[in-house]
Scaffold this motif. Sequence first.
Motif, PDB file in Angstrom:
ATOM      1  N   SER A  30     -75.423 -57.603  83.053  1.00 51.06           N
ATOM      2  CA  SER A  30     -76.358 -58.730  82.978  1.00 51.06           C
ATOM      3  C   SER A  30     -76.290 -59.329  81.587  1.00 51.06           C
ATOM      4  CB  SER A  30     -77.783 -58.268  83.273  1.00 51.06           C
ATOM      5  OG  SER A  30     -77.888 -57.765  84.574  1.00 51.06           O
ATOM      6  N   PRO A  31     -75.731 -60.519  81.455  1.00 46.48           N
ATOM      7  CA  PRO A  31     -75.675 -61.122  80.127  1.00 46.48           C
ATOM      8  C   PRO A  31     -77.037 -61.560  79.617  1.00 46.48           C
ATOM      9  CG  PRO A  31     -74.587 -62.534  81.751  1.00 46.48           C
ATOM     10  CD  PRO A  31     -75.011 -61.293  82.454  1.00 46.48           C
ATOM     11  N   SER A  32     -77.976 -61.774  80.542  1.00 44.37           N
ATOM     12  CA  SER A  32     -79.292 -62.213  80.093  1.00 44.37           C
ATOM     13  C   SER A  32     -80.371 -61.712  81.042  1.00 44.37           C
ATOM     14  CB  SER A  32     -79.353 -63.739  79.996  1.00 44.37           C
ATOM     15  OG  SER A  32     -79.146 -64.325  81.256  1.00 44.37           O
ATOM     16  N   LEU A  33     -81.582 -61.620  80.487  1.00 45.04           N
ATOM     17  CA  LEU A  33     -82.742 -61.156  81.258  1.00 45.04           C
ATOM     18  C   LEU A  33     -83.982 -61.826  80.678  1.00 45.04           C
ATOM     19  CD1 LEU A  33     -84.048 -59.091  83.266  1.00 45.04           C
ATOM     20  CD2 LEU A  33     -84.191 -57.512  81.332  1.00 45.04           C
ATOM     21  N   SER A  34     -84.815 -62.376  81.555  1.00 45.55           N
ATOM     22  CA  SER A  34     -86.092 -62.969  81.117  1.00 45.55           C
ATOM     23  C   SER A  34     -87.232 -62.206  81.752  1.00 45.55           C
ATOM     24  CB  SER A  34     -86.168 -64.441  81.525  1.00 45.55           C
ATOM     25  OG  SER A  34     -85.265 -65.219  80.781  1.00 45.55           O
ATOM     26  N   VAL A  35     -88.224 -61.893  80.927  1.00 48.34           N
ATOM     27  CA  VAL A  35     -89.357 -61.096  81.391  1.00 48.34           C
ATOM     28  C   VAL A  35     -90.636 -61.700  80.816  1.00 48.34           C
ATOM     29  CG1 VAL A  35     -90.444 -58.831  81.195  1.00 48.34           C
ATOM     30  CG2 VAL A  35     -88.008 -58.990  81.589  1.00 48.34           C
ATOM     31  N   GLN A  36     -91.696 -61.596  81.577  1.00 40.85           N
ATOM     32  CA  GLN A  36     -92.994 -62.082  81.095  1.00 40.85           C
ATOM     33  C   GLN A  36     -93.583 -61.058  80.130  1.00 40.85           C
ATOM     34  OE1 GLN A  36     -93.478 -65.086  82.730  1.00 40.85           O
ATOM     35  NE2 GLN A  36     -95.041 -65.560  81.204  1.00 40.85           N
ATOM     36  N   GLU A  37     -94.256 -61.567  79.115  1.00 31.01           N
ATOM     37  CA  GLU A  37     -94.929 -60.689  78.158  1.00 31.01           C
ATOM     38  C   GLU A  37     -95.853 -59.720  78.875  1.00 31.01           C
ATOM     39  OE1 GLU A  37     -97.228 -62.849  75.316  1.00 31.01           O
ATOM     40  OE2 GLU A  37     -97.751 -61.071  74.138  1.00 31.01           O
ATOM     41  N   GLY A  38     -95.830 -58.450  78.458  1.00 29.95           N
ATOM     42  CA  GLY A  38     -96.690 -57.443  79.069  1.00 29.95           C
ATOM     43  C   GLY A  38     -96.042 -56.692  80.221  1.00 29.95           C
ATOM     44  N   ARG A  39     -94.965 -57.298  80.770  1.00 32.73           N
ATOM     45  CA  ARG A  39     -94.278 -56.634  81.883  1.00 32.73           C
ATOM     46  C   ARG A  39     -93.222 -55.683  81.341  1.00 32.73           C
ATOM     47  NH1 ARG A  39     -94.851 -58.860  87.106  1.00 32.73           N
ATOM     48  NH2 ARG A  39     -96.759 -60.087  87.143  1.00 32.73           N
ATOM     49  N   TRP A  54     -78.807 -47.235  72.078  1.00 31.51           N
ATOM     50  CA  TRP A  54     -79.141 -48.652  72.245  1.00 31.51           C
ATOM     51  C   TRP A  54     -79.373 -49.255  70.863  1.00 31.51           C
ATOM     52  CZ3 TRP A  54     -78.869 -51.560  76.570  1.00 31.51           C
ATOM     53  CH2 TRP A  54     -78.813 -50.882  77.797  1.00 31.51           C
ATOM     54  N   TYR A  55     -78.783 -50.427  70.685  1.00 28.78           N
ATOM     55  CA  TYR A  55     -78.968 -51.189  69.463  1.00 28.78           C
ATOM     56  C   TYR A  55     -79.582 -52.529  69.829  1.00 28.78           C
ATOM     57  CZ  TYR A  55     -76.245 -48.155  66.371  1.00 28.78           C
ATOM     58  OH  TYR A  55     -75.811 -47.103  65.604  1.00 28.78           O
ATOM     59  N   LYS A  56     -80.332 -53.072  68.875  1.00 25.67           N
ATOM     60  CA  LYS A  56     -80.984 -54.356  69.060  1.00 25.67           C
ATOM     61  C   LYS A  56     -80.451 -55.300  67.993  1.00 25.67           C
ATOM     62  CE  LYS A  56     -85.794 -55.997  68.745  1.00 25.67           C
ATOM     63  NZ  LYS A  56     -87.179 -55.499  68.576  1.00 25.67           N
ATOM     64  N   LYS A  57     -80.197 -56.552  68.389  1.00 26.99           N
ATOM     65  CA  LYS A  57     -79.644 -57.494  67.415  1.00 26.99           C
ATOM     66  C   LYS A  57     -80.351 -58.842  67.500  1.00 26.99           C
ATOM     67  CE  LYS A  57     -75.345 -59.656  65.899  1.00 26.99           C
ATOM     68  NZ  LYS A  57     -76.006 -60.947  65.755  1.00 26.99           N
ATOM     69  N   TYR A  58     -80.854 -59.260  66.340  1.00 28.72           N
ATOM     70  CA  TYR A  58     -81.404 -60.600  66.210  1.00 28.72           C
ATOM     71  C   TYR A  58     -80.304 -61.532  65.712  1.00 28.72           C
ATOM     72  CZ  TYR A  58     -86.098 -58.546  66.570  1.00 28.72           C
ATOM     73  OH  TYR A  58     -87.222 -57.891  66.994  1.00 28.72           O
ATOM     74  N   PRO A  59     -80.442 -62.843  65.949  1.00 29.20           N
ATOM     75  CA  PRO A  59     -79.435 -63.797  65.471  1.00 29.20           C
ATOM     76  C   PRO A  59     -79.228 -63.703  63.961  1.00 29.20           C
ATOM     77  CG  PRO A  59     -80.935 -64.869  67.001  1.00 29.20           C
ATOM     78  CD  PRO A  59     -81.499 -63.513  66.730  1.00 29.20           C
ATOM     79  N   GLY A 105     -91.621 -60.426  70.434  1.00 27.20           N
ATOM     80  CA  GLY A 105     -90.760 -59.961  69.348  1.00 27.20           C
ATOM     81  C   GLY A 105     -89.609 -59.081  69.804  1.00 27.20           C
ATOM     82  N   ASP A 106     -89.644 -58.675  71.070  1.00 27.96           N
ATOM     83  CA  ASP A 106     -88.532 -57.881  71.618  1.00 27.96           C
ATOM     84  C   ASP A 106     -87.359 -58.772  72.004  1.00 27.96           C
ATOM     85  OD1 ASP A 106     -90.897 -55.802  73.426  1.00 27.96           O
ATOM     86  OD2 ASP A 106     -90.054 -55.533  71.409  1.00 27.96           O
ATOM     87  N   SER A 107     -87.555 -60.070  72.000  1.00 30.57           N
ATOM     88  CA  SER A 107     -86.478 -60.991  72.362  1.00 30.57           C
ATOM     89  C   SER A 107     -85.318 -60.838  71.386  1.00 30.57           C
ATOM     90  CB  SER A 107     -86.983 -62.442  72.354  1.00 30.57           C
ATOM     91  OG  SER A 107     -87.995 -62.627  73.314  1.00 30.57           O
ATOM     92  N   ALA A 108     -84.184 -60.420  71.903  1.00 34.25           N
ATOM     93  CA  ALA A 108     -83.017 -60.117  71.076  1.00 34.25           C
ATOM     94  C   ALA A 108     -81.862 -59.787  72.024  1.00 34.25           C
ATOM     95  CB  ALA A 108     -83.286 -58.920  70.163  1.00 34.25           C
TER      96      ALA A 108
END
Lengths: 113, 113
Positions: free
Chosen positions: B8-17, B35-40, B83-86
């Motif tokens: 899955s190249p992308s995933l959208s989720v509602q806050e709190g879910r 697992w690694y997290k990367k911001y732009p 803030g988890d958007s990455a």
Amino acid sequence: DTAVSQTPKYLVTQMGNDKSIKCEQNLGHDTMYWYKQDSKKFLKIMFSYNNKELIINETVPNRFSPKSPDKAHLNLHINSLELGDSAVYFCASSGIAGSDEQYFGPGTRLTVT
Amino acid sequence: DQQVKQNSPSLSVQEGRISILNCDYTNSMFDYFLWYKKYPAEGPTFLISISSIKDKNEDGRFTVFLNKSAKHLSLHIVPSQPGDSAVYFCAVSSSGSARQLTFGSGTQLTVLP
């Protein structure tokens, strides 16, 4: 205080030129790495050094040569740059040789025109 | 040949879910998973890991599950925050004289407020 730093952050150059990217870590780690993130976003290991000695050397062109003057620095020299070298290059370090938890620098975006 | 796949190249989720990111690997010799997290414009940062002797590891809102028989791991984030958007990368490694990380191509998570 930055743990793993890279300079420059952006590098635009012409085909055929020779360029260097510098990396420094102040974490006291023994192992440092260079990764290339290509256009498909894969992060691929290029080199790994432990205490200034090469321990991983993936299949990369001879035009790429890492240099480690001391264990806190791992610089990447690229000769005769080609269009396909355009990518983001990340430096990383870890505390134990081949440790799984690696700390990454901010990346250097190289654009070859 | 990709040894680590994030389909899955992308995933959208509602806050709190709950956010569930998936990763599949091909080589049963892999024994450590991260697992690694990367911001732009930043380098990847380590998030959480699990060894092959476990099937679950939890750290606050983040839980990693490992299914060795299916060669599958997943990262659960609950509750998800903007803030988890990455971009989230899974990475694997195997025992040996020179452990190295093999990364997936990443999944862009967007948490909608």
